[in-house]
Design a protein around this motif. Structure first.
Motif, PDB file in Angstrom:
ATOM      1  N   HIS A 248       0.835  -1.186   0.000  1.00  0.00           N
ATOM      2  CA  HIS A 248       0.000   0.000   0.000  1.00  0.00           C
ATOM      3  C   HIS A 248       0.881   1.251   0.000  1.00  0.00           C
ATOM      4  O   HIS A 248       1.765   1.398   0.863  1.00  0.00           O
ATOM      5  CB  HIS A 248      -0.896   0.029   1.238  1.00  0.00           C
ATOM      6  N   TYR A 285      -1.191  -0.911  -4.284  1.00  0.00           N
ATOM      7  CA  TYR A 285      -2.421  -0.152  -4.077  1.00  0.00           C
ATOM      8  C   TYR A 285      -2.158   1.285  -3.643  1.00  0.00           C
ATOM      9  O   TYR A 285      -1.207   1.561  -2.908  1.00  0.00           O
ATOM     10  CB  TYR A 285      -3.274  -0.831  -2.997  1.00  0.00           C
ATOM     11  N   ARG A 295      -7.249   1.190  -6.338  1.00  0.00           N
ATOM     12  CA  ARG A 295      -7.723   0.312  -5.262  1.00  0.00           C
ATOM     13  C   ARG A 295      -8.085  -1.091  -5.751  1.00  0.00           C
ATOM     14  O   ARG A 295      -8.368  -1.970  -4.947  1.00  0.00           O
ATOM     15  CB  ARG A 295      -8.951   0.934  -4.584  1.00  0.00           C
ATOM     16  N   THR A 297      -8.051  -4.889  -7.366  1.00  0.00           N
ATOM     17  CA  THR A 297      -7.194  -6.069  -7.428  1.00  0.00           C
ATOM     18  C   THR A 297      -7.331  -6.689  -8.804  1.00  0.00           C
ATOM     19  O   THR A 297      -8.446  -6.957  -9.269  1.00  0.00           O
ATOM     20  CB  THR A 297      -7.592  -7.096  -6.360  1.00  0.00           C
TER      21      THR A 297
END
Length: 336
Positions: A248, A285, A295, A297
């Motif tokens: 992240h 992300y 965001r 996947t």
């Protein structure tokens, strides 16, 4: 403040050594460690962290956990205190208790049975966040003893600055952990946090080795992790542990001791995502600044979007039993 008996300490002559974090403070009777929430009292250690400043329910995605029970919620706890002194900390009004005179103790005592009971009623897991959860290891263990029979998971959002002994204890009771890696080298990391880097990296490795679900967060801090070379080194490290480990990237916001530094630009974040992918990471992300695509996947097999997320919420998932619903490729995570 209420002090309760703590664990993880060793008697060394006329001192007691705290063995929770790698600073391993050597304490005389009555002294508190650098964290200010663990102290020596006679021949034992005590902790003030059977307490929390908050008890509210958040989406797991907000912690952030993107591959652990997506769409789930967690009852969040936070006792004041931290083992780091980061100049950019957005939670400094809680985390810097004992380091900043302006930060008062605001926590209330916590009863583990009441916390678990509320989590069950809310159909939520339990997450320690906002401050450093490893300082609440004893409370984590007490809650986990009641939570696991009730089907409630325990999560940490941590700086990862733990001793091997603490990691061993935590890995037995924590189901998922998101660890900050704030720099790629010890020098910049020490300037930012007041602590060395290597214990953090070893904690990431060891939690993953012990089967705890691990995600990593890197805030793009000016002068340290925002540098492309630093980001590349961090990305390569994460990939060396597991190329499927979610990474992240968090935008820097001017605050605390860094009010004059510029916030991270979207272009810098786009470049950071590319660095992560070049290092071989499958899941990189950005929470908000790059919109829905940042965001999402993507399946490492067919490349299609398998999870769509709004800001702090799950919108749609095509993952079925840990695999892409389209091509069947495995996608690592704890999806249920």
């Amino acid at each position: 403040m209420q002090w309760t008996r703590a664990t993880l300490y060793t008697k060394r002559g006329d001192r007691i050594r705290c063995d929770l974090c790698p600073l391993r403070c050597m304490l005389k009777d009555g002294e508190a460690g650098v964290c200010a929430v663990r102290r020596r009292n006679g021949d034992r250690m005590e902790t003030a962290t059977f307490a929390s400043t908050i008890q509210h329910v958040d989406a797991n995605e907000r912690k952030p956990f993107f591959h652990f029970r997506p769409g789930g919620r967690s009852l969040t706890l936070a006792a004041p205190g931290c083992t780091f002194a980061c100049g950019y900390c957005i939670n400094h009004r809680l985390s810097q208790y004992g380091r900043e005179d302006s930060v008062a103790w605001t926590a209330q005592p916590v009863d583990p049975a009441e916390v678990v009971g509320r989590a069950v009623a809310e159909q939520a897991d339990i997450c320690f966040s906002y401050t450093e959860p490893s300082l609440s290891l004893e409370l984590t263990e007490a809650i986990a003893a009641l939570a696991r029979p009730a089907g409630v998971k325990v999560l940490w959002k941590s700086n990862g600055f733990l001793t091997p002994e603490a990691v061993e204890r935590a890995a037995a009771v924590v189901d998922a952990v998101n660890i900050d890696i704030k720099a790629a080298e010890t020098g910049p990391h020490h300037r930012l946090t007041g602590a060395p880097l290597e214990p953090v990296l070893e904690t990431v490795r060891e939690f993953a080795r012990r089967g705890v679900w691990v995600e990593v967060t890197t805030p793009l801090i000016p002068g340290t992790s925002a540098d492309p070379g630093q980001l590349a080194t961090i990305a390569r490290f994460v990939a060396s542990v597991n190329t499927s480990m979610p990474w992240h990237l968090v935008r820097f916001t001017p605050t605390f001791r860094m009010p004059d530094d510029a916030p991270t630009t979207p272009a810098t974040l786009v470049g950071a995502v590319a660095i992560g992918r070049e290092a071989g990471l499958r899941h990189v992300y950005v929470e908000r600044a790059l919109g829905d695509e940042g965001r999402a996947t993507y399946c490492p097999g067919c490349g299609e979007t398998v999870v769509r997320r709004g800001i702090w919420r799950l919108e749609h998932s095509e993952i079925q039993e840990g695999r892409c619903g389209r091509c069947g490729s495995p996608i690592e995570g704890r999806w249920n």
